[in-house]
Design an enzyme around this catalytic site. Sequence first.
Site, PDB file in Angstrom:
ATOM      1  N   CYS A 134      41.841  20.919  16.626  1.00  0.00           N
ATOM      2  CA  CYS A 134      42.148  21.153  18.037  1.00  0.00           C
ATOM      3  C   CYS A 134      41.589  20.020  18.890  1.00  0.00           C
ATOM      4  CB  CYS A 134      41.574  22.509  18.458  1.00  0.00           C
ATOM      5  SG  CYS A 134      41.912  22.909  20.184  1.00  0.00           S
ATOM      6  N   CYS A 137      40.291  21.010  22.294  1.00  0.00           N
ATOM      7  CA  CYS A 137      38.992  21.675  22.275  1.00  0.00           C
ATOM      8  C   CYS A 137      37.861  20.682  22.029  1.00  0.00           C
ATOM      9  CB  CYS A 137      38.928  22.713  21.152  1.00  0.00           C
ATOM     10  SG  CYS A 137      40.369  23.767  21.047  1.00  0.00           S
ATOM     11  N   ASP A 138      38.070  19.736  21.129  1.00  0.00           N
ATOM     12  CA  ASP A 138      36.949  18.943  20.619  1.00  0.00           C
ATOM     13  C   ASP A 138      36.945  17.477  21.042  1.00  0.00           C
ATOM     14  OD1 ASP A 138      36.061  21.217  19.329  1.00  0.00           O
ATOM     15  OD2 ASP A 138      37.196  20.800  17.505  1.00  0.00           O
TER      16      ASP A 138
HETATM   17  C1  LIG Z   1      37.997  24.938  14.750  1.00  0.00           C
HETATM   18  C2  LIG Z   1      38.613  25.458  16.022  1.00  0.00           C
HETATM   19  C3  LIG Z   1      37.969  25.174  17.208  1.00  0.00           C
HETATM   20  C4  LIG Z   1      38.519  25.673  18.399  1.00  0.00           C
HETATM   21  N1  LIG Z   1      37.867  25.399  19.562  1.00  0.00           N
HETATM   22  C5  LIG Z   1      38.341  25.920  20.718  1.00  0.00           C
HETATM   23  C6  LIG Z   1      37.671  25.691  21.945  1.00  0.00           C
HETATM   24  O1  LIG Z   1      36.641  25.013  21.998  1.00  0.00           O
HETATM   25  N2  LIG Z   1      38.208  26.235  23.061  1.00  0.00           N
HETATM   26  C7  LIG Z   1      39.361  26.975  23.043  1.00  0.00           C
HETATM   27  O2  LIG Z   1      39.779  27.460  24.098  1.00  0.00           O
HETATM   28  N3  LIG Z   1      40.032  27.191  21.896  1.00  0.00           N
HETATM   29  C8  LIG Z   1      39.550  26.683  20.733  1.00  0.00           C
HETATM   30  N4  LIG Z   1      40.237  26.877  19.576  1.00  0.00           N
HETATM   31  C9  LIG Z   1      41.496  27.627  19.619  1.00  0.00           C
HETATM   32  C10 LIG Z   1      41.198  29.132  19.698  1.00  0.00           C
HETATM   33  O3  LIG Z   1      40.284  29.477  18.703  1.00  0.00           O
HETATM   34  C11 LIG Z   1      42.493  29.931  19.534  1.00  0.00           C
HETATM   35  O4  LIG Z   1      43.436  29.536  20.496  1.00  0.00           O
HETATM   36  C12 LIG Z   1      42.200  31.415  19.697  1.00  0.00           C
HETATM   37  O5  LIG Z   1      41.222  31.853  18.785  1.00  0.00           O
HETATM   38  C13 LIG Z   1      43.473  32.260  19.489  1.00  0.00           C
HETATM   39  O6  LIG Z   1      43.095  33.588  19.615  1.00  0.00           O
HETATM   40  P1  LIG Z   1      43.944  34.780  19.030  1.00  0.00           P
HETATM   41  O7  LIG Z   1      43.229  36.004  19.450  1.00  0.00           O
HETATM   42  O8  LIG Z   1      45.359  34.624  19.396  1.00  0.00           O
HETATM   43  O9  LIG Z   1      43.918  34.643  17.443  1.00  0.00           O
HETATM   44  P2  LIG Z   1      42.827  34.247  16.368  1.00  0.00           P
HETATM   45  O10 LIG Z   1      41.570  33.755  16.948  1.00  0.00           O
HETATM   46  O11 LIG Z   1      43.570  33.388  15.401  1.00  0.00           O
HETATM   47  O12 LIG Z   1      42.493  35.646  15.667  1.00  0.00           O
HETATM   48  C14 LIG Z   1      43.438  36.284  14.855  1.00  0.00           C
HETATM   49  C15 LIG Z   1      42.857  37.588  14.356  1.00  0.00           C
HETATM   50  O13 LIG Z   1      43.879  38.314  13.694  1.00  0.00           O
HETATM   51  C16 LIG Z   1      43.370  38.873  12.493  1.00  0.00           C
HETATM   52  N5  LIG Z   1      44.495  39.108  11.595  1.00  0.00           N
HETATM   53  C17 LIG Z   1      45.405  38.225  11.106  1.00  0.00           C
HETATM   54  N6  LIG Z   1      46.304  38.869  10.329  1.00  0.00           N
HETATM   55  C18 LIG Z   1      45.949  40.192  10.329  1.00  0.00           C
HETATM   56  C19 LIG Z   1      46.459  41.356   9.717  1.00  0.00           C
HETATM   57  N7  LIG Z   1      47.545  41.317   8.927  1.00  0.00           N
HETATM   58  N8  LIG Z   1      45.830  42.533   9.925  1.00  0.00           N
HETATM   59  C20 LIG Z   1      44.734  42.616  10.738  1.00  0.00           C
HETATM   60  N9  LIG Z   1      44.219  41.536  11.359  1.00  0.00           N
HETATM   61  C21 LIG Z   1      44.809  40.341  11.146  1.00  0.00           C
HETATM   62  C22 LIG Z   1      42.348  37.858  12.014  1.00  0.00           C
HETATM   63  O14 LIG Z   1      41.429  38.467  11.111  1.00  0.00           O
HETATM   64  C23 LIG Z   1      41.712  37.464  13.356  1.00  0.00           C
HETATM   65  O15 LIG Z   1      40.717  38.395  13.670  1.00  0.00           O
HETATM   66  C24 LIG Z   1      39.728  26.416  18.375  1.00  0.00           C
HETATM   67  C25 LIG Z   1      40.364  26.686  17.170  1.00  0.00           C
HETATM   68  C26 LIG Z   1      39.799  26.217  15.993  1.00  0.00           C
HETATM   69  C27 LIG Z   1      40.490  26.506  14.675  1.00  0.00           C
END
Ligand SMILES: Cc1cc2nc3c(=O)[nH]c(=O)nc-3n(C[C@H](O)[C@H](O)[C@H](O)COP(=O)(O)OP(=O)(O)OC[C@H]3O[C@@H](n4cnc5c(N)ncnc54)[C@H](O)[C@@H]3O)c2cc1C
Length: 309
Positions: A134, A137-138
């Site tokens: 990302c 982010c970084d």
């Molecule tokens: C290394 C890294 C660093 C980042 N740094 C930043 C930052 O500094 N600032 C920022 O704003 N964003 C950052 N991001 C991006 C940010 O993390 C994502 O945009 C955000 O987490 C998305 O949130 P979400 O809730 O949509 O999904 P996710 O965070 O992807 O969570 C998905 C969830 O769904 C669950 N899940 C998946 N499939 C199933 C299933 N079949 N049954 C039940 N549960 C399931 C998983 O277990 C998880 O809990 C970063 C991403 C990464 C990878």
Amino acid sequence: METLEVAIIGTGPAGLTAAIYTARADLKPVIFEGAAPGGQLTLTTEVDNFPGFPDGIMGPELMANMKKQALRFNANFITSSIEDVDLSKTPFVLRDQNQKKYQAKTIIISTGASAKFLGLPGETKLIGHGLSTCATCDGFFYKDKIVHVVGGGDTAMEDATFLTKFAKKVYIVHRRDTLKASKPMQDRAMNNSKIEFLFNSAVTEILEDKQGVTGIKVTNLKTQEIETRPTHGLFYAIGHNPNTAFLKNQLDMDDQGFLKTINGPETNINGVFACGDVQDSYYRQAITAAGSGCQAAIKVERFLEDQKT
Ligand SMILES: Cc1cc2nc3c(=O)[nH]c(=O)nc-3n(C[C@H](O)[C@H](O)[C@H](O)COP(=O)(O)OP(=O)(O)OC[C@H]3O[C@@H](n4cnc5c(N)ncnc54)[C@H](O)[C@@H]3O)c2cc1C
């Protein structure tokens, strides 16, 4: 079997925000945590751009706080993944990995998306220590540093161009001799004097010390020559896989598998809502995911109210 008011699938920022809102609205949400409780932010270290934390906060701590906040309103967390859903009739049916079935009047899908990795040794432990998926982010952490970006599509061009705001030099490593990115994105990257391209090349090894990434080995795919290149940062921009396999043929998706939504979080099925990265291949930020989790929760509340009249 008891019919839940709302089942939430996924506990990243989107799912946990939806959990806080629906729990506070006394909808007694049941939240399935999946294989990665806390979601993608648990993979990283410092999060500097989530509002409310002037000194930044560690990703895992931010997610633990969100869960704690939902628990304060009696949200019910279940540590399992949903393997199958039946959305063809109401109440909807969900089956988890333990083959346990649940019925729900509404569902919020917040299963996120997983960044694609090259599959090289050490990747998991190096995330947040020189390896990133990302740039938004970084990028800030790479002021005056040398970084390499892997990919040849629009995201790679955009990430590389963005990184030139901070880094002193950005190299794009791409497997082919032509780019997949759109012409304007290519032009913008090619005309940027801080960006250089390594075509027909693949990162085949990541070098590290105790602090994290120190360099990479790049193989020229035409000559098989291997070059050792020092780098402070390695950014993967090779795409994301939305976690939607278990929803196939049940909900409208785009050709990459991201859920299609309208009016914010509405899917093509009444009573099923989607939020966060699972329906957003563009912004992919914690705050946008949290914002859409709030939208999904409010839509659920209003949907259930409408059902009563
Ligand atoms: C290394 C890294 C660093 C980042 N740094 C930043 C930052 O500094 N600032 C920022 O704003 N964003 C950052 N991001 C991006 C940010 O993390 C994502 O945009 C955000 O987490 C998305 O949130 P979400 O809730 O949509 O999904 P996710 O965070 O992807 O969570 C998905 C969830 O769904 C669950 N899940 C998946 N499939 C199933 C299933 N079949 N049954 C039940 N549960 C399931 C998983 O277990 C998880 O809990 C970063 C991403 C990464 C990878």
